[in-house]
Design an enzyme around this catalytic site. Sequence first.
Site, PDB file in Angstrom:
ATOM      1  CD  GLU A   1      15.021   8.471  14.234  1.00  0.00           C
ATOM      2  OE1 GLU A   1      15.526   9.479  13.695  1.00  0.00           O
ATOM      3  OE2 GLU A   1      13.849   8.430  14.624  1.00  0.00           O
TER       4      GLU A   1
ATOM      5  CE  LYS B   1       7.656  10.530  12.807  1.00  0.00           C
ATOM      6  NZ  LYS B   1       7.939  10.688  14.252  1.00  0.00           N
TER       7      LYS B   1
END
Length: 414
Positions: A200, A333
């Site tokens: 990430e 999400k």
Amino acid sequence: MDSVIEDVRLRKIIDSRGNPTVEADVLTWNGFGRAAAPSGASTGINEVTSFPDGGVDQVITDVEDLISSEIIGMEAEDIREIDNVLKEIDGTDNFSTIGGNTAVAVSMATAKAAASSYNLPLYKFLGGIMPTQIPFPLGNMINGGAHAGTNAPDIQEFLVIPVGASNITEAITTNINVHRRIKAKIQEKDKTFTGGKGDEGGWAPNLTNEEALEIQFTSCEEVSDETGVLVKPGLDVASSEFWNEKEQKYVYEREGTSRTVEEQIDYIADLIDTYKFFYVEDPIQENDFEAFAELTSKSGKDCLICGDDLFVTNAEILAKGIEAHAGNSLIIKPNQIGTLTDTYNTIKLAKANKYVPVVSHRSGETTDETIAHLAVAFNAPIIKTGAAGGERIAKLNELVRIEEELLNPSMADL
């Protein structure tokens, strides 16, 4: 008639980890929408199935025709109806036939096509003309656990949030300043560090948990003092990744220690108190609502205790957590649940019960910017989408553009 769907196309593309994923195009008489599905490295056991057994290739060869034959001719603006059709096509409760990633790509692309049909940006189409607030970016600074590699910290993500920022550009810049400061401090600690990053975009150093915590904390303090923008630290513990069901303990391999449930609660509570954490995600494994509630009771007044694997963007599971008083925040999400409709339903339930929604990327991302629009449209005060890397910056730069369009924009209320 402007939003009548004329064509649906699916294609295989590559995500930021080099893995295949699906991208959907939806064409209407007067508009076009495109969206791509991300994927996670550490996933909750209750998430919908990402893809059918045959993977993305099966989606392209078999599923595309199934979906297109059903939704061509429907109005793209009827998002709830189209999401229901996707569920009917699938026929399971976890999208194991067509894949949750397929469903969410089509669902988001349809919403974007509907917005385009009326010459509106997605955040206005979904949120109306009223959105005025921009979410604070929660940035990933150090990667450990499943997002890094050998010798990285056990804790998966060391995060920061610039709560004192007055606009999105200042917020993004502040996070980048902390990211750079942390790199410099890692290099002071480890002369062999060459700047490796995790999935990430956070640094992936050879550090213990305690060393990473100290570097994170001092970097936040220094950048806050230098810029006048208050920055607070956060964590994604991803504790399900090191929960040992047989031993009934949390096994920290890098540390060489293990903790019972009560010891884990006390450990996290002590970290929150010592390092003044604003946000801690998944501090307890995904099936333990009772321990999650105990930690929330201990530390929830001072810190957001956020559930990701615990809730997996699922309204039914969130309702269980609300009843148990487990957490006070949750990760959103869309690909965990499969459709925009279900994503919105979960956010609505969270807000009604004063749980703070945090719209989030996944570790395997694309340059799709949809979640930036969702965060603004649904008035989520925080967006978790990294601090560096093209697939992360795509969302942050979209927030800059959105802020320019808003009348009297302000940062969200935290």
